[in-house]
Design a protein around this motif. Structure first.
Motif, PDB file in Angstrom:
ATOM      1  N   VAL A 216       0.846  -1.181   0.000  1.00 54.40           N
ATOM      2  CA  VAL A 216       0.000   0.000   0.000  1.00 54.40           C
ATOM      3  C   VAL A 216       0.887   1.237   0.000  1.00 54.40           C
ATOM      4  CG1 VAL A 216      -0.148   0.088   2.535  1.00 54.40           C
ATOM      5  CG2 VAL A 216      -1.940   1.153   1.146  1.00 54.40           C
ATOM      6  N   GLY A 217       0.420   2.284  -0.671  1.00 52.53           N
ATOM      7  CA  GLY A 217       1.132   3.555  -0.687  1.00 52.53           C
ATOM      8  C   GLY A 217       0.146   4.669  -0.998  1.00 52.53           C
ATOM      9  N   PHE A 218       0.350   5.840  -0.412  1.00 51.98           N
ATOM     10  CA  PHE A 218      -0.564   6.954  -0.653  1.00 51.98           C
ATOM     11  C   PHE A 218       0.165   8.262  -0.358  1.00 51.98           C
ATOM     12  CE2 PHE A 218      -1.030   5.179   3.549  1.00 51.98           C
ATOM     13  CZ  PHE A 218      -0.945   6.277   4.393  1.00 51.98           C
ATOM     14  N   ARG A 219      -0.198   9.281  -1.110  1.00 46.09           N
ATOM     15  CA  ARG A 219       0.407  10.595  -0.926  1.00 46.09           C
ATOM     16  C   ARG A 219      -0.313  11.332   0.193  1.00 46.09           C
ATOM     17  NH1 ARG A 219      -0.109  14.512  -5.837  1.00 46.09           N
ATOM     18  NH2 ARG A 219      -2.026  15.085  -4.759  1.00 46.09           N
ATOM     19  N   ILE A 220       0.454  11.777   1.219  1.00 41.30           N
ATOM     20  CA  ILE A 220      -0.156  12.474   2.345  1.00 41.30           C
ATOM     21  C   ILE A 220       0.167  13.959   2.344  1.00 41.30           C
ATOM     22  CG2 ILE A 220      -0.144  10.422   3.812  1.00 41.30           C
ATOM     23  CD1 ILE A 220       2.303  11.646   5.240  1.00 41.30           C
ATOM     24  N   TYR A 221       1.130  14.367   1.520  1.00 40.74           N
ATOM     25  CA  TYR A 221       1.534  15.775   1.536  1.00 40.74           C
ATOM     26  C   TYR A 221       2.063  16.164   0.173  1.00 40.74           C
ATOM     27  CZ  TYR A 221       4.272  19.986   2.606  1.00 40.74           C
ATOM     28  OH  TYR A 221       4.794  21.246   2.612  1.00 40.74           O
ATOM     29  N   ARG A 222       1.643  17.368  -0.259  1.00 40.79           N
ATOM     30  CA  ARG A 222       2.209  17.925  -1.475  1.00 40.79           C
ATOM     31  C   ARG A 222       2.168  19.434  -1.393  1.00 40.79           C
ATOM     32  NH1 ARG A 222      -0.010  18.080  -7.679  1.00 40.79           N
ATOM     33  NH2 ARG A 222       1.879  18.951  -8.602  1.00 40.79           N
ATOM     34  N   ARG A 223       3.305  20.032  -1.609  1.00 46.23           N
ATOM     35  CA  ARG A 223       3.392  21.480  -1.621  1.00 46.23           C
ATOM     36  C   ARG A 223       4.483  21.889  -2.591  1.00 46.23           C
ATOM     37  NH1 ARG A 223       3.800  25.632   3.559  1.00 46.23           N
ATOM     38  NH2 ARG A 223       3.567  27.578   2.345  1.00 46.23           N
ATOM     39  N   ALA A 224       4.095  22.713  -3.562  1.00 46.83           N
ATOM     40  CA  ALA A 224       5.034  23.108  -4.624  1.00 46.83           C
ATOM     41  C   ALA A 224       5.553  21.849  -5.297  1.00 46.83           C
ATOM     42  CB  ALA A 224       6.155  23.971  -4.056  1.00 46.83           C
ATOM     43  N   ASN A 225       6.864  21.622  -5.287  1.00 50.26           N
ATOM     44  CA  ASN A 225       7.462  20.481  -5.980  1.00 50.26           C
ATOM     45  C   ASN A 225       7.752  19.303  -5.065  1.00 50.26           C
ATOM     46  OD1 ASN A 225       7.387  22.102  -8.189  1.00 50.26           O
ATOM     47  ND2 ASN A 225       9.579  22.454  -8.330  1.00 50.26           N
ATOM     48  N   LEU A 226       7.367  19.395  -3.795  1.00 52.02           N
ATOM     49  CA  LEU A 226       7.685  18.345  -2.823  1.00 52.02           C
ATOM     50  C   LEU A 226       6.456  17.524  -2.484  1.00 52.02           C
ATOM     51  CD1 LEU A 226       9.674  16.999  -0.815  1.00 52.02           C
ATOM     52  CD2 LEU A 226       8.960  18.732   0.855  1.00 52.02           C
ATOM     53  N   SER A 227       6.613  16.187  -2.483  1.00 50.70           N
ATOM     54  CA  SER A 227       5.540  15.277  -2.072  1.00 50.70           C
ATOM     55  C   SER A 227       6.109  14.248  -1.108  1.00 50.70           C
ATOM     56  CB  SER A 227       4.926  14.554  -3.275  1.00 50.70           C
ATOM     57  OG  SER A 227       4.415  15.464  -4.214  1.00 50.70           O
ATOM     58  N   ILE A 228       5.269  13.798  -0.177  1.00 50.80           N
ATOM     59  CA  ILE A 228       5.645  12.730   0.757  1.00 50.80           C
ATOM     60  C   ILE A 228       4.695  11.568   0.530  1.00 50.80           C
ATOM     61  CG2 ILE A 228       5.955  12.068   3.161  1.00 50.80           C
ATOM     62  CD1 ILE A 228       6.527  14.965   3.817  1.00 50.80           C
ATOM     63  N   PHE A 229       5.277  10.392   0.372  1.00 53.90           N
ATOM     64  CA  PHE A 229       4.511   9.223  -0.050  1.00 53.90           C
ATOM     65  C   PHE A 229       4.864   8.037   0.850  1.00 53.90           C
ATOM     66  CE2 PHE A 229       2.774   6.054  -2.895  1.00 53.90           C
ATOM     67  CZ  PHE A 229       1.807   6.734  -3.617  1.00 53.90           C
ATOM     68  N   PRO A 230       4.151   7.830   1.971  1.00 49.06           N
ATOM     69  CA  PRO A 230       4.389   6.637   2.791  1.00 49.06           C
ATOM     70  C   PRO A 230       3.961   5.374   2.046  1.00 49.06           C
ATOM     71  CG  PRO A 230       3.165   8.310   4.006  1.00 49.06           C
ATOM     72  CD  PRO A 230       3.152   8.712   2.572  1.00 49.06           C
ATOM     73  N   GLU A 231       4.670   4.279   2.272  1.00 50.08           N
ATOM     74  CA  GLU A 231       4.289   3.014   1.660  1.00 50.08           C
ATOM     75  C   GLU A 231       4.817   1.859   2.499  1.00 50.08           C
ATOM     76  OE1 GLU A 231       5.717   3.089  -2.311  1.00 50.08           O
ATOM     77  OE2 GLU A 231       7.810   3.371  -1.757  1.00 50.08           O
ATOM     78  N   ALA A 232       4.188   0.705   2.327  1.00 51.62           N
ATOM     79  CA  ALA A 232       4.570  -0.482   3.088  1.00 51.62           C
ATOM     80  C   ALA A 232       4.371  -1.722   2.231  1.00 51.62           C
ATOM     81  CB  ALA A 232       3.748  -0.589   4.371  1.00 51.62           C
ATOM     82  N   LEU A 233       5.218  -2.706   2.471  1.00 52.00           N
ATOM     83  CA  LEU A 233       5.128  -4.007   1.792  1.00 52.00           C
ATOM     84  C   LEU A 233       5.176  -5.098   2.856  1.00 52.00           C
ATOM     85  CD1 LEU A 233       5.256  -5.855  -0.742  1.00 52.00           C
ATOM     86  CD2 LEU A 233       7.741  -5.682  -0.581  1.00 52.00           C
ATOM     87  N   TYR A 234       4.153  -5.939   2.867  1.00 54.20           N
ATOM     88  CA  TYR A 234       4.081  -7.033   3.841  1.00 54.20           C
ATOM     89  C   TYR A 234       4.096  -8.356   3.095  1.00 54.20           C
ATOM     90  CZ  TYR A 234       2.061 -10.284   7.247  1.00 54.20           C
ATOM     91  OH  TYR A 234       1.838 -11.367   8.058  1.00 54.20           O
ATOM     92  N   THR A 235       4.972  -9.262   3.529  1.00 52.16           N
ATOM     93  CA  THR A 235       5.074 -10.590   2.922  1.00 52.16           C
ATOM     94  C   THR A 235       4.966 -11.642   4.017  1.00 52.16           C
ATOM     95  OG1 THR A 235       6.566  -9.706   1.228  1.00 52.16           O
ATOM     96  CG2 THR A 235       6.475 -12.106   1.473  1.00 52.16           C
ATOM     97  N   ARG A 236       4.006 -12.546   3.864  1.00 52.68           N
ATOM     98  CA  ARG A 236       3.859 -13.654   4.808  1.00 52.68           C
ATOM     99  C   ARG A 236       4.035 -14.956   4.047  1.00 52.68           C
ATOM    100  NH1 ARG A 236       2.101 -15.182   9.751  1.00 52.68           N
ATOM    101  NH2 ARG A 236       1.105 -17.240   9.907  1.00 52.68           N
ATOM    102  N   SER A 237       5.069 -15.684   4.407  1.00 51.99           N
ATOM    103  CA  SER A 237       5.368 -16.958   3.762  1.00 51.99           C
ATOM    104  C   SER A 237       5.542 -17.999   4.844  1.00 51.99           C
ATOM    105  CB  SER A 237       6.642 -16.835   2.927  1.00 51.99           C
ATOM    106  OG  SER A 237       6.926 -18.032   2.257  1.00 51.99           O
ATOM    107  N   ALA A 238       4.634 -18.995   4.871  1.00 56.87           N
ATOM    108  CA  ALA A 238       4.604 -19.984   5.952  1.00 56.87           C
ATOM    109  C   ALA A 238       4.459 -19.230   7.280  1.00 56.87           C
ATOM    110  CB  ALA A 238       5.834 -20.870   5.914  1.00 56.87           C
ATOM    111  N   SER A 239       5.403 -19.400   8.200  1.00 57.28           N
ATOM    112  CA  SER A 239       5.326 -18.710   9.487  1.00 57.28           C
ATOM    113  C   SER A 239       6.213 -17.477   9.535  1.00 57.28           C
ATOM    114  CB  SER A 239       5.740 -19.668  10.617  1.00 57.28           C
ATOM    115  OG  SER A 239       7.070 -20.130  10.409  1.00 57.28           O
TER     116      SER A 239
END
Length: 513
Positions: A216-239
């Protein structure tokens, strides 16, 4: 000693074989995250990633991955899906004792669910080959006292190379949302790898469990030429659970581009229980390049003391959303008259003539096409360049162009679509390059609803276009807006087609000295 190393290494391999490995810069490995991502871009992409990871055991894990994806277009020109191929080579230990090679084919289909939002469904078939070669860890010869090793005598050892090959199937769902400028606002991924539980008979009978991947990822801030984009990747394999979470800080370098703006991403993430991640990436419409470094955090991880990753993507635009111009009969007639008059006068005579307003024409932008709308601002710019030679002008602003724009406004909506954004990008460049130009936007609606509601809606439609132009660097004072509501229909409101054509914005380009 060598047998001990071999035993430790075999234990490491067998204990980790159920883990689904992810690269730190996973934006360079889209098919490994979700096969549906092959349908998420209008660009043909070639991605390459190299990773070298050091361990406490004194050996390195070296991984190379190549992705190729190509978008698929319908007869109308829109993207409906994509296909992809992925190849990976992974080598671990001294002289690559443990080797994994895999090849996969992915296919995805895209469905638009709202303005600038789509969902893609993808499937992948993967063939994997694993090899464990211990020949480098023992002599391969019988030792004879006082004589040394005799290669002609069998050592009585039968651990040479063990191998396993299998086929797996995966599926995933990808959602993404962009704004009218084509900039990504958010995305989400859900995918399941190894759905068929393939048998892994590497050393013992074993079935691989399906692996769940969520991103998942989404833009939470944008002003002029700057943007902040938090994101996360979760992987579950067996245990085993691995979470890669953090943010990328985007700095746009040039806002004049309307396809993919040149920008730099600073990446800062934490892979829970494993390492920190710092990286920098450069992106434009032709290529992307990324460099990242994993480093231990909180506690030392024997399997990852450090890791260097290099990513490269080559891009080529395959599908371009276009909006065309189809002048009406009066516009064609006016154009023919203008061309005829120009043929009768020389360039010198045109310069000496006082500047005259260009005849007003209603340039319509329906679904049918004859000329790319992005050509229109260029033609206006040429007109401005010729008329500017006429000398100083002290009278009121002159109307250089008047056009009626149909941007497929939906019922009761003021939202712009991708075609509107493409046209306005060209118009913004024209205005920035010609400081003597101003524009007037007048919104119109159909006759459904009250007069007050339609008056407000017509202003909102003009305001949405002004807001977009201001975001592209146009000074707000150079754009005026007005609304006429339902008072000036161009077509009968008896049919859906007529009402759709009445939902429009009239654009007038003015020259001010």
């Amino acid at each position: 000693m060598k047998y001990s190393i071999a035993a430790i290494f075999v234990f490491f391999v067998t204990s980790s074989r159920a883990q689904y490995f992810q690269f730190s810069q996973y934006d360079f490995t889209p098919q490994r995250i979700n096969p549906a991502r092959v349908a998420s871009s209008n660009f043909a992409l070639l991605n390459f990633v190299y990773r070298n990871q050091a361990t406490d055991g004194g050996f390195h894990l070296t991984s190379n991955l190549l992705n190729v994806s190509y978008p698929l277009a319908s007869r109308k020109g829109g993207r409906f899906g994509g296909i992809g191929v992925s190849l990976m080579d992974d080598r671990s230990g001294q002289a690559g004792i443990f080797r994994t090679q895999e090849a996969s084919v992915s296919y995805g289909m895209k469905v638009d669910i709202a303005s600038f939002q789509s969902i893609s469904l993808g499937v992948r078939v993967l063939y994997q080959s694993r090899r464990l070669d211990l020949n480098g860890l023992y002599t391969g010869s019988q030792y004879i006292p006082d004589r040394g090793f005799d290669g002609s005598i069998s050592p009585g050892e039968n651990i040479g190379e063990v191998a396993n090959n299998f086929l797996t199937f995966s599926a995933g769902l990808h959602w993404q949302k962009s704004n009218a400028q084509g900039l990504l606002i958010g995305y989400g991924d859900i995918s399941f790898m190894d759905l068929n539980n393939p048998e892994d008979a590497f050393l013992t009978q074993f079935h691989l469990n399906p692996t769940f991947v969520g991103a998942v990822g989404f833009r939470i801030y944008r002003r002029a030429n700057l943007s902040i984009f938090p994101e996360a990747l979760y992987t579950r394999s067996a245990s085993n659970n691995v979470l890669n979470a953090g943010a990328r800080f985007r700095l746009d370098l040039n806002t004049a581009y309307d396809i993919e703006r040149p920008h730099v991403d600073i990446v800062a993430k934490y892979i829970i229980g494993r390492s920190g991640l710092a990286g920098i990436q450069f992106h434009n419409e032709r290529f992307s390049f990324g460099l990242s470094y994993d480093f231990p955090m909180v506690e030392r991880n024997v399997a990852n003391t450090s890791a260097l990753e290099v990513g490269l993507t080559l891009k080529k635009l395959v599908i371009r959303n276009k909006r065309k111009v189809a002048p009406d009969k009066s516009a064609r007639k006016a154009k023919k008259t203008t061309v005829s008059n120009e043929n009768k006068s020389t360039a010198a005579e045109r310069v000496k003539k006082p500047m005259q307003p260009i005849q007003e024409a209603s340039n319509v932008l329906p679904v049918t096409t004859e000329q790319d709308v992005t050509d229109q601002p260029k033609q206006i710019a040429d007109s401005v360049a010729v008329n500017a030679n006429a000398g100083k002008v002290d009278h009121d602003p002159l109307a250089l162009e008047k056009a009626t724009l149909y941007f497929n406004f939906k019922f009761k909506s003021a939202s712009l679509d991708g075609d509107a954004a493409e046209y306005l990008n060209g118009l913004a460049v024209l205005l920035r390059n010609n400081p003597n130009l101003t524009i007037k936007l007048v919104g119109h609606t159909d006759n459904v609803g009250s007069e007050k509601f339609n008056m407000d809606l017509s202003v909102q439609r003009a305001q949405s276009m002004k807001k977009y132009l201001v975001q592209q660097g146009v000074v707000a004072a150079r754009v005026s807006v007005d609304g006429k509501g339902l008072s000036n229909p161009l077509h009968e409101n008896h049919t859906p087609q007529g009402r759709a054509k009445n939902r429009r914005v009239e654009l007038t380009i003015l020259y001010v000295r």
